[in-house]
Design a protein around this motif. Structure first.
Motif, PDB file in Angstrom:
ATOM      1  N   GLU A 142       1.611  -0.914  -0.024  1.00 57.31           N
ATOM      2  CA  GLU A 142       0.653   0.011   0.256  1.00 57.31           C
ATOM      3  C   GLU A 142       0.963   1.406   0.306  1.00 57.31           C
ATOM      4  N   TYR A 143       1.181   1.738   0.909  1.00 56.55           N
ATOM      5  CA  TYR A 143       2.580   2.055   1.168  1.00 56.55           C
ATOM      6  C   TYR A 143       3.541   2.355   0.093  1.00 56.55           C
ATOM      7  N   ASN A 144       4.015   1.743  -1.007  1.00 60.07           N
ATOM      8  CA  ASN A 144       4.354   1.715  -2.497  1.00 60.07           C
ATOM      9  C   ASN A 144       3.757   2.519  -3.515  1.00 60.07           C
ATOM     10  N   ILE A 145       2.199   1.882  -3.535  1.00 61.42           N
ATOM     11  CA  ILE A 145       1.308   2.024  -4.811  1.00 61.42           C
ATOM     12  C   ILE A 145       0.942   4.272  -3.792  1.00 61.42           C
ATOM     13  N   ALA A 146       0.997   4.309  -2.726  1.00 59.06           N
ATOM     14  CA  ALA A 146       0.806   5.759  -2.252  1.00 59.06           C
ATOM     15  C   ALA A 146       1.650   6.708  -2.879  1.00 59.06           C
ATOM     16  N   ASN A 147       3.440   6.107  -3.020  1.00 63.69           N
ATOM     17  CA  ASN A 147       4.167   7.069  -3.290  1.00 63.69           C
ATOM     18  C   ASN A 147       3.744   7.018  -4.644  1.00 63.69           C
ATOM     19  N   ALA A 148       3.430   6.042  -4.962  1.00 60.17           N
ATOM     20  CA  ALA A 148       3.815   6.111  -6.506  1.00 60.17           C
ATOM     21  C   ALA A 148       2.649   6.985  -7.282  1.00 60.17           C
ATOM     22  N   ASN A 149       1.219   7.066  -6.559  1.00 54.66           N
ATOM     23  CA  ASN A 149      -0.052   8.061  -6.839  1.00 54.66           C
ATOM     24  C   ASN A 149       0.558   9.788  -6.370  1.00 54.66           C
ATOM     25  N   ILE A 150       1.659   9.735  -5.572  1.00 53.56           N
ATOM     26  CA  ILE A 150       1.544  11.223  -5.464  1.00 53.56           C
ATOM     27  C   ILE A 150       2.356  11.437  -6.199  1.00 53.56           C
ATOM     28  N   ILE A 151       3.624  10.143  -6.645  1.00 48.95           N
ATOM     29  CA  ILE A 151       4.668  11.439  -7.526  1.00 48.95           C
ATOM     30  C   ILE A 151       3.867  11.457  -9.358  1.00 48.95           C
ATOM     31  N   ARG A 152       3.087  10.390  -9.551  1.00 46.10           N
ATOM     32  CA  ARG A 152       1.777  10.609 -10.560  1.00 46.10           C
ATOM     33  C   ARG A 152       1.097  12.122 -10.565  1.00 46.10           C
ATOM     34  N   ILE A 153       0.640  12.257  -9.274  1.00 45.99           N
ATOM     35  CA  ILE A 153      -0.267  13.042  -8.934  1.00 45.99           C
ATOM     36  C   ILE A 153       0.842  14.763  -9.247  1.00 45.99           C
ATOM     37  N   ARG A 154       1.343  14.712  -8.647  1.00 43.18           N
ATOM     38  CA  ARG A 154       1.903  15.762  -9.204  1.00 43.18           C
ATOM     39  C   ARG A 154       3.278  16.254 -10.430  1.00 43.18           C
ATOM     40  N   LYS A 155       3.078  15.154 -10.764  1.00 41.44           N
ATOM     41  CA  LYS A 155       3.867  14.797 -12.068  1.00 41.44           C
ATOM     42  C   LYS A 155       2.767  16.059 -13.632  1.00 41.44           C
ATOM     43  N   ILE A 156       1.246  15.391 -12.924  1.00 35.86           N
ATOM     44  CA  ILE A 156       0.161  16.190 -14.102  1.00 35.86           C
ATOM     45  C   ILE A 156      -0.594  17.295 -13.321  1.00 35.86           C
ATOM     46  N   ASN A 157      -0.015  17.264 -12.143  1.00 34.44           N
ATOM     47  CA  ASN A 157      -0.446  18.989 -11.216  1.00 34.44           C
ATOM     48  C   ASN A 157       0.888  19.723 -11.665  1.00 34.44           C
ATOM     49  N   LYS A 158       2.054  19.575 -11.794  1.00 28.43           N
ATOM     50  CA  LYS A 158       3.026  19.953 -12.750  1.00 28.43           C
ATOM     51  C   LYS A 158       2.595  21.287 -14.098  1.00 28.43           C
ATOM     52  N   ILE A 159       1.912  19.466 -15.256  1.00 25.81           N
ATOM     53  CA  ILE A 159       1.771  19.884 -16.714  1.00 25.81           C
ATOM     54  C   ILE A 159       0.117  20.967 -16.439  1.00 25.81           C
ATOM     55  N   PHE A 160      -0.111  20.758 -15.691  1.00 26.73           N
ATOM     56  CA  PHE A 160      -2.093  20.947 -15.661  1.00 26.73           C
ATOM     57  C   PHE A 160      -1.400  23.251 -15.493  1.00 26.73           C
ATOM     58  N   MET A 161      -0.842  23.243 -14.315  1.00 30.15           N
ATOM     59  CA  MET A 161      -0.072  24.394 -13.889  1.00 30.15           C
ATOM     60  C   MET A 161       0.435  24.878 -15.617  1.00 30.15           C
ATOM     61  N   PHE A 162       1.150  24.350 -15.720  1.00 24.69           N
ATOM     62  CA  PHE A 162       2.227  25.564 -17.326  1.00 24.69           C
ATOM     63  C   PHE A 162       0.822  25.069 -18.053  1.00 24.69           C
ATOM     64  N   VAL A 163      -0.006  24.080 -18.895  1.00 21.85           N
ATOM     65  CA  VAL A 163      -0.897  24.768 -19.240  1.00 21.85           C
ATOM     66  C   VAL A 163      -1.773  25.659 -19.143  1.00 21.85           C
ATOM     67  N   ALA A 164      -2.120  25.653 -18.218  1.00 24.42           N
ATOM     68  CA  ALA A 164      -2.765  26.837 -17.158  1.00 24.42           C
ATOM     69  C   ALA A 164      -1.924  28.849 -17.829  1.00 24.42           C
ATOM     70  N   ILE A 165      -0.927  28.409 -17.366  1.00 22.50           N
ATOM     71  CA  ILE A 165      -0.026  29.711 -17.092  1.00 22.50           C
ATOM     72  C   ILE A 165       0.107  30.388 -18.934  1.00 22.50           C
ATOM     73  N   ILE A 166       0.143  29.154 -20.284  1.00 20.06           N
ATOM     74  CA  ILE A 166       0.350  29.124 -21.276  1.00 20.06           C
ATOM     75  C   ILE A 166      -0.847  30.139 -22.022  1.00 20.06           C
ATOM     76  N   GLY A 167      -2.073  28.807 -21.445  1.00 18.26           N
ATOM     77  CA  GLY A 167      -3.113  29.032 -21.955  1.00 18.26           C
ATOM     78  C   GLY A 167      -3.866  31.460 -21.190  1.00 18.26           C
ATOM     79  N   ILE A 168      -3.367  31.357 -20.312  1.00 15.93           N
ATOM     80  CA  ILE A 168      -3.775  32.541 -19.282  1.00 15.93           C
ATOM     81  C   ILE A 168      -3.189  33.061 -20.471  1.00 15.93           C
TER      82      ILE A 168
END
Length: 589
Positions: A159-185
C-alpha cells in the motif's frame, strides 16, 4: 463588433478557462491529499508491526527462560509487562486497519499464548517432557503470529508503494496542468491585447483631435475607421467642430460690434471712476486715522488693566511674603534657642541620673523622710519619663524648624532674580503651608496627595512667582474638593476618596510639564473659556477675587514663556498643565 462585446467575450473565455483549470487543480490536490493520507497510514502500520515483532520476540525469550530454567517469577513478571505492551500496540494496529482478518487472528493466537503462559506451573518441579511440550506449543503460537505479522507488513508495504507512486504521478500531472494554465492565460491575454490595441490607437487620435480643437484649430478633422463606438464618437466630433467654426465666425463679428460700443462706455466710466476714487481716498484716510486712535486707546486700557492686576497681586504677595518671612524669623530665634539647649539639658540629666545611681549604690538605705518622698513623687518614673519628654521636645523643635524653613523657601524674598531651582522643592513647600487644609478634620477625611515626580533638572525661573502659581492652583483644587462637603452639594461622589495628583515630566530635554489634577466638582463648559480672565470668579462674594488664575497665566506665559492649560470634566475633576522651558533664552529683568 462593439468594444464591450470584444472585452466581454475575451473576459468570459478567460474566466471559463481559469475556472476549468482551478477545478482540475483542486481535484488533483484532493487526490494528492488522499494519497498522502494512505501513505501516512501505511507508515504508521509498518512502525506498529515492527514494534509488535520486537515485543513478541522479547515475550518468547522471557517465557522460554521461565520454562527451561528455574521458573523464576521475575521472568513471568517481565513477560506480563511485554504482553501488556504487545496488547497496546495491537489495539493501535486494529484501530488503524479497521477489522483486518490478520489482526483478529493475531489477537486470537496471542490469547492462546497468554493462556499457555498463565497455565504454566510456578513450582520448580517440572518434567523434561512437560517442558518440551510447552516449548513446542510456544513455538507454534509464535510462528503463527509472526506469519500473520509478516503478511500485514507485506500488505502495508505494498500500500505504501502504491500511495507513493500515486503521489508522484499526481504531482507530475499537477505541474503539467499549471504549465498549461499559464500558457492558456498568456494566450488569452494576448488575444485581448490584439483586440484592445486598435481601440487605444483610436483613443489617442481622439485625444490629439481634442488638443487641436483646444488650441483653436476648428478645421481639424478626425479620420477614424474602427467600426465601433469610437468611430461614431469621431463622426459626432467632426460635426461639432464644423458647427463651432460657423458659430465662432458669427460670434467674432458680433464681438467686434459690441467692442466698439463698450470702448465708448469704458471711457465714460473711467472718468466717473476717477472722481469716485478721489473721494474714497479721502474717506479711507479719515477712517484709518480713527481706527488707529481706537486701537491705541484699547491697547492702553488693556495694559492698564493688566498692570493694575499685576500690581494688586504683587503687592498682596509682597506683603504676605514679608509677613511670612518676619513670622518665620521671629519663630526661628526662640526655637533655635530651645533646640540648642536640648543637648546640654540631656547631658545634665544624664549626669544627674548617674549621680543618683551612685548614691543608691553606696547608700542603699536612705533616711525615712527621703525614702517616703521618693515613693511619693515616683522617682523611677520621673527618670524614665524625663528622657521621653526631652525626645518629644527635640522632635517638636525639629518640626517647627522645618516649617519655618518651608515658609522662608516659599516666600523667597531673598531670591528676586531669575535662577536655577528645584521645582519639586517649591511644590513640597507649598503643600506644607497648605497642610492645615489637607489633613483630616472632624467635618471631612484627609485629602490624599499623590506625587508622581520624574527626574527633573534644575529649572531657570523666578522661584517666588512660580510658588505663587502653585499656591493659586492648589488652593483652587482644595476649594473644588471642599464644595462636595457643603450641604447643598451632597452627591454620590462624597463616598469617593478625595485626592490631588501631582505629576512632573520632561519633554525633549527642552521643556518640563507639571500636571496638578483633582477629583473635585470640575468647571462648567459655559465658563471654561473665561477662567483666566481678570476679576472673573465662580466663588461666592468674599471668597475669591478672580485674580489668582489670571496672575498665574501671566506669570507662566508672559514672564516664563510657557503655557498654562486647563482640562476639566464637570462632576469628575479638573487638571491644570503647566509647561515651562528648562532654559530662558533671554533673561528678563
Amino acid at each position: 463588433m462593439k468594444i464591450w462585446q470584444k472585452i466581454l467575450g475575451s473576459s468570459t473565455v478567460l474566466a471559463g478557462f481559469i475556472c476549468l483549470m482551478g477545478i482540475s487543480i483542486f481535484n488533483l490536490y484532493q487526490a494528492e491529499i488522499l494519497a498522502e493520507k494512505s501513505q501516512k497510514k501505511a507508515v504508521q502500520a509498518l512502525t506498529i508491526t515492527n514494534d509488535l515483532e520486537k515485543y513478541l520476540k522479547n515475550q518468547v525469550l522471557v517465557l522460554k527462560d521461565f520454562v527451561i530454567l528455574d521458573h523464576n517469577i521475575q521472568d513471568m513478571i517481565e513477560f506480563q509487562r511485554m504482553m501488556s505492551n504487545f496488547q497496546i500496540e495491537l489495539d493501535k494496529l486494529e484501530m488503524l486497519m479497521d477489522k483486518n482478518t490478520e489482526v483478529l487472528l493475531i489477537r486470537r493466537h496471542h490469547a492462546f499464548l497468554t493462556n499457555l503462559a498463565n497455565g504454566l506451573d510456578y513450582n520448580n518441579i517440572t518434567t523434561l517432557v512437560k517442558s518440551q511440550a510447552d516449548i513446542k506449543a510456544i513455538n507454534s503460537y509464535v510462528q503463527d503470529i509472526s506469519l500473520y505479522l509478516s503478511a500485514i507488513s507485506q500488505d502495508t508495504q505494498r500500500e505504501y508503494n502504491i500511495a507513493n507512486a500515486n503521489i508522484i504521478r499526481i504531482r507530475k500531472i499537477n505541474k503539467i496542468f499549471m504549465f498549461v494554465a499559464i500558457i492558456g492565460i498568456f494566450l488569452i491575454f494576448l488575444c485581448q491585447l490584439i483586440f484592445i490595441l486598435p481601440v487605444i490607437r483610436s483613443l489617442h487620435k481622439l485625444q490629439v483631435g481634442v488638443a487641436e480643437i483646444g488650441a483653436g484649430d476648428l478645421n481639424y478633422h478626425l479620420d477614424i475607421k474602427t467600426n465601433d463606438e469610437i468611430e461614431d464618437l469621431a463622426n459626432n466630433f467632426n460635426q461639432m467642430t464644423s458647427k463651432l467654426s460657423d458659430f465662432y465666425q458669427s460670434l467674432e463679428s458680433r464681438v467686434t460690434e459690441r467692442t466698439t460700443e463698450l470702448f465708448q462706455m469704458n471711457q465714460d466710466l473711467e472718468t466717473e471712476i476717477a472722481d469716485r476714487k478721489q473721494t474714497e481716498i479721502q474717506l479711507k484716510k479719515s477712517q484709518v486715522q480713527l481706527t488707529l486712535k481706537a486701537q491705541e486707546l484699547e491697547k492702553t486700557l488693556q495694559e492698564l488693566q493688566e498692570a493694575q492686576t499685576q500690581l494688586i497681586q504683587t503687592e498682596k504677595m509682597s506683603s504676605l511674603g514679608q509677613l511670612v518671612a518676619g513670622v518665620a524669623h521671629e519663630i526661628n530665634n526662640p526655637v533655635n534657642f530651645i533646640h540648642g539647649n536640648i543637648e546640654p539639658l540631656k547631658e545634665y540629666l544624664h549626669n544627674f541620673s548617674t549621680l543618683i545611681k551612685l548614691y543608691k549604690t553606696h547608700y542603699p538605705q536612705p533616711v525615712h523622710q527621703i525614702e517616703n518622698y521618693i515613693k511619693e513623687i515616683d522617682f523611677d518614673f520621673i527618670l524614665k519619663d524625663t528622657n521621653q519628654v526631652i525626645a518629644s521636645l527635640e522632635v517638636g523643635t525639629k518640626r517647627i524648624r522645618e516649617i519655618v524653613l518651608s515658609l522662608r523657601n516659599f516666600s523667597r524674598l531673598d531670591e528676586a532674580d531669575m535662577k536655577e531651582v528645584d521645582l519639586h522643592e517649591g511644590i513640597d513647600n507649598t503643600l506644607l503651608i497648605l497642610q492645615h487644609r489637607i489633613k483630616e478634620k472632624p467635618q471631612h477625611s484627609e485629602i490624599e496627595i499623590i506625587k508622581e515626580y520624574s527626574d527633573l533638572p534644575f529649572i531657570e525661573c523666578y522661584p517666588g512667582q512660580l510658588n505663587q502659581v502653585f499656591m493659586n492652583i492648589l488652593t483652587n483644587a482644595l476649594d473644588a474638593i471642599d464644595i462636595y462637603k457643603e450641604p447643598n452639594n451632597l452627591t454620590e461622589k462624597n463616598s469617593v476618596k478625595k485626592k490631588i495628583v501631582i505629576k512632573t515630566k520632561m519633554i525633549n530635554n527642552k521643556f518640563i510639564t507639571i500636571h496638578i489634577g483633582d477629583n473635585g466638582i470640575g468647571i462648567p463648559a459655559e465658563i471654561r473659556n473665561r477662567i483666566f480672565d481678570p476679576f472673573f470668579t465662580t466663588k461666592p462674594v468674599g471668597k475669591g477675587t478672580g485674580l489668582g488664575l489670571s496672575i498665574s497665566y501671566q506669570i507662566v506665559t508672559a514672564t516664563h514663556r510657557g503655557s498654562l492649560q486647563c482640562i476639566t470634566v464637570p462632576g469628575k475633576g479638573t487638571e491644570f498643565i503647566i509647561k515651562l522651558p528648562i532654559k530662558q533664552k533671554n533673561k528678563l529683568a
